[in-house]
Design a protein around this motif. Sequence first.
Motif, PDB file in Angstrom:
ATOM      1  N   MET A  29       0.619 -14.049 -10.369  1.00 29.16           N
ATOM      2  CA  MET A  29       1.098 -12.677  -9.733  1.00 29.16           C
ATOM      3  C   MET A  29      -0.462 -12.313  -8.642  1.00 29.16           C
ATOM      4  O   MET A  29      -0.351 -11.544  -7.832  1.00 29.16           O
ATOM      5  N   GLN A  30      -1.588 -12.921  -8.900  1.00 34.35           N
ATOM      6  CA  GLN A  30      -2.954 -11.970  -8.216  1.00 34.35           C
ATOM      7  C   GLN A  30      -2.645 -13.248  -6.855  1.00 34.35           C
ATOM      8  O   GLN A  30      -3.328 -12.734  -6.079  1.00 34.35           O
ATOM      9  N   ALA A  31      -1.747 -14.274  -7.013  1.00 32.78           N
ATOM     10  CA  ALA A  31      -1.424 -15.516  -5.825  1.00 32.78           C
ATOM     11  C   ALA A  31      -0.755 -14.471  -5.312  1.00 32.78           C
ATOM     12  O   ALA A  31      -0.745 -14.437  -3.844  1.00 32.78           O
ATOM     13  N   LEU A  32       0.568 -14.329  -6.086  1.00 34.12           N
ATOM     14  CA  LEU A  32       1.609 -13.478  -4.835  1.00 34.12           C
ATOM     15  C   LEU A  32       1.046 -12.284  -3.488  1.00 34.12           C
ATOM     16  O   LEU A  32       1.873 -12.368  -2.897  1.00 34.12           O
ATOM     17  N   VAL A  33       0.466 -11.313  -4.629  1.00 36.13           N
ATOM     18  CA  VAL A  33       0.309 -10.509  -3.752  1.00 36.13           C
ATOM     19  C   VAL A  33      -0.841 -10.408  -2.254  1.00 36.13           C
ATOM     20  O   VAL A  33      -0.487  -9.688  -1.460  1.00 36.13           O
ATOM     21  N   LYS A  34      -0.590 -11.699  -2.568  1.00 33.86           N
ATOM     22  CA  LYS A  34      -1.617 -12.394  -1.073  1.00 33.86           C
ATOM     23  C   LYS A  34      -0.305 -12.619   0.595  1.00 33.86           C
ATOM     24  O   LYS A  34      -1.037 -13.080   0.961  1.00 33.86           O
ATOM     25  N   ASP A  35       0.753 -13.196  -0.367  1.00 37.47           N
ATOM     26  CA  ASP A  35       2.294 -13.530   0.296  1.00 37.47           C
ATOM     27  C   ASP A  35       2.324 -12.587   1.633  1.00 37.47           C
ATOM     28  O   ASP A  35       2.507 -11.212   0.973  1.00 37.47           O
ATOM     29  N   LYS A  36       2.481 -13.405   2.939  1.00 37.37           N
ATOM     30  CA  LYS A  36       2.515 -12.449   4.085  1.00 37.37           C
ATOM     31  C   LYS A  36       4.456 -11.177   4.041  1.00 37.37           C
ATOM     32  O   LYS A  36       4.094 -10.169   3.854  1.00 37.37           O
ATOM     33  N   ASP A  37       4.791 -12.600   2.868  1.00 32.59           N
ATOM     34  CA  ASP A  37       6.615 -12.083   3.255  1.00 32.59           C
ATOM     35  C   ASP A  37       6.410 -10.251   2.759  1.00 32.59           C
ATOM     36  O   ASP A  37       6.899  -9.956   2.751  1.00 32.59           O
ATOM     37  N   LEU A  38       6.060 -11.031   0.768  1.00 36.96           N
ATOM     38  CA  LEU A  38       5.875 -10.069   0.177  1.00 36.96           C
ATOM     39  C   LEU A  38       5.231  -8.874   0.434  1.00 36.96           C
ATOM     40  O   LEU A  38       5.383  -6.856   0.612  1.00 36.96           O
ATOM     41  N   ILE A  39       3.582  -9.184   1.527  1.00 37.11           N
ATOM     42  CA  ILE A  39       2.817  -7.747   1.648  1.00 37.11           C
ATOM     43  C   ILE A  39       4.072  -6.907   2.967  1.00 37.11           C
ATOM     44  O   ILE A  39       3.704  -5.619   3.150  1.00 37.11           O
ATOM     45  N   VAL A  88      -2.677  -4.945  -7.798  1.00 41.54           N
ATOM     46  CA  VAL A  88      -3.287  -3.951  -6.994  1.00 41.54           C
ATOM     47  C   VAL A  88      -2.980  -5.204  -5.780  1.00 41.54           C
ATOM     48  O   VAL A  88      -3.668  -6.424  -5.543  1.00 41.54           O
ATOM     49  N   LEU A  89      -1.683  -4.638  -5.214  1.00 40.60           N
ATOM     50  CA  LEU A  89      -1.369  -5.608  -3.835  1.00 40.60           C
ATOM     51  C   LEU A  89      -2.261  -4.943  -2.531  1.00 40.60           C
ATOM     52  O   LEU A  89      -3.288  -5.666  -2.104  1.00 40.60           O
ATOM     53  N   GLU A  94      -8.452   2.939  -9.935  1.00 38.74           N
ATOM     54  CA  GLU A  94      -9.047   3.248 -11.401  1.00 38.74           C
ATOM     55  C   GLU A  94      -8.367   2.830 -12.310  1.00 38.74           C
ATOM     56  O   GLU A  94      -7.017   3.232 -12.535  1.00 38.74           O
ATOM     57  N   MET A  95      -9.019   2.367 -13.351  1.00 39.06           N
ATOM     58  CA  MET A  95      -8.172   2.343 -14.589  1.00 39.06           C
ATOM     59  C   MET A  95      -9.088   2.498 -15.890  1.00 39.06           C
ATOM     60  O   MET A  95     -10.553   2.134 -15.159  1.00 39.06           O
ATOM     61  N   ASP A 122      -7.282  -8.072  -7.526  1.00 34.06           N
ATOM     62  CA  ASP A 122      -7.302  -7.581  -9.227  1.00 34.06           C
ATOM     63  C   ASP A 122      -6.075  -7.430  -9.415  1.00 34.06           C
ATOM     64  O   ASP A 122      -5.413  -6.482  -9.347  1.00 34.06           O
ATOM     65  N   GLY A 123      -6.326  -7.712 -11.068  1.00 34.12           N
ATOM     66  CA  GLY A 123      -4.832  -7.741 -12.161  1.00 34.12           C
ATOM     67  C   GLY A 123      -5.682  -7.166 -13.678  1.00 34.12           C
ATOM     68  O   GLY A 123      -6.986  -8.143 -13.917  1.00 34.12           O
ATOM     69  N   ARG A 124      -4.939  -6.476 -14.370  1.00 40.68           N
ATOM     70  CA  ARG A 124      -5.112  -6.520 -15.388  1.00 40.68           C
ATOM     71  C   ARG A 124      -4.212  -6.614 -16.517  1.00 40.68           C
ATOM     72  O   ARG A 124      -2.916  -6.017 -15.964  1.00 40.68           O
ATOM     73  N   ALA A 125      -3.936  -6.926 -17.628  1.00 45.55           N
ATOM     74  CA  ALA A 125      -3.318  -7.232 -18.211  1.00 45.55           C
ATOM     75  C   ALA A 125      -3.186  -6.540 -20.032  1.00 45.55           C
ATOM     76  O   ALA A 125      -4.852  -6.077 -20.457  1.00 45.55           O
TER      77      ALA A 125
END
Length: 163
Positions: A29-39, A88-89, A94-95, A122-125
């Motif tokens: 998912m941290q890689a996915l949020v860098k995808d231009k099409d998704l952005i 976060v994309l 804040e968490m 950044d991501g959290r589980a």
Amino acid sequence: MKLLEFKNTIQEVWSESTSDKIQILKAHMQALVKDKDLINQLTSPLIEDDLILDHDERLGYYLYAYSEGQGTYRQPHNHGNGWVIYVVLSGIMEMATYFETKSDDGESHIFEKEHYLLTSGDGRAFYPGDIHHTLSLSEGTIILRLTSIDLRGELAIGRMKRY
Ligand SMILES: [Fe+2]
């Protein structure tokens, strides 16, 4: 990482242990949020309501994208029997995490454990039972959220709790 690849990855790893699954899917998912099409899909125009990017009726998971305005606060809560990955994309989120104690009369008390900021990538589980809050610190913060089950169901039967 493209959305379609990520959807395939979810299917491929679903039979792994929860901790392995979470570790693998969070990294993807941290890689996915860098995808231009998704952005592009999520920013022009900016998504507002929860958008379901993927769901499997048999396996039960949901992948959502949503945006939050500056100052939007989700009070401390757990996720019932579900586990959740947040990534976060764009923007700043804040968490804080909490631990829970019970007094002799059974009343719950929560205390802050950790406090941190998440920005793009950044991501959290959170495992079942983990308690956290979220606060969007920027306008139009965009978040991806993968939940192992339907949290609306957990809330409806009282397993998902807000504090
Ligand atoms: Fe949450």
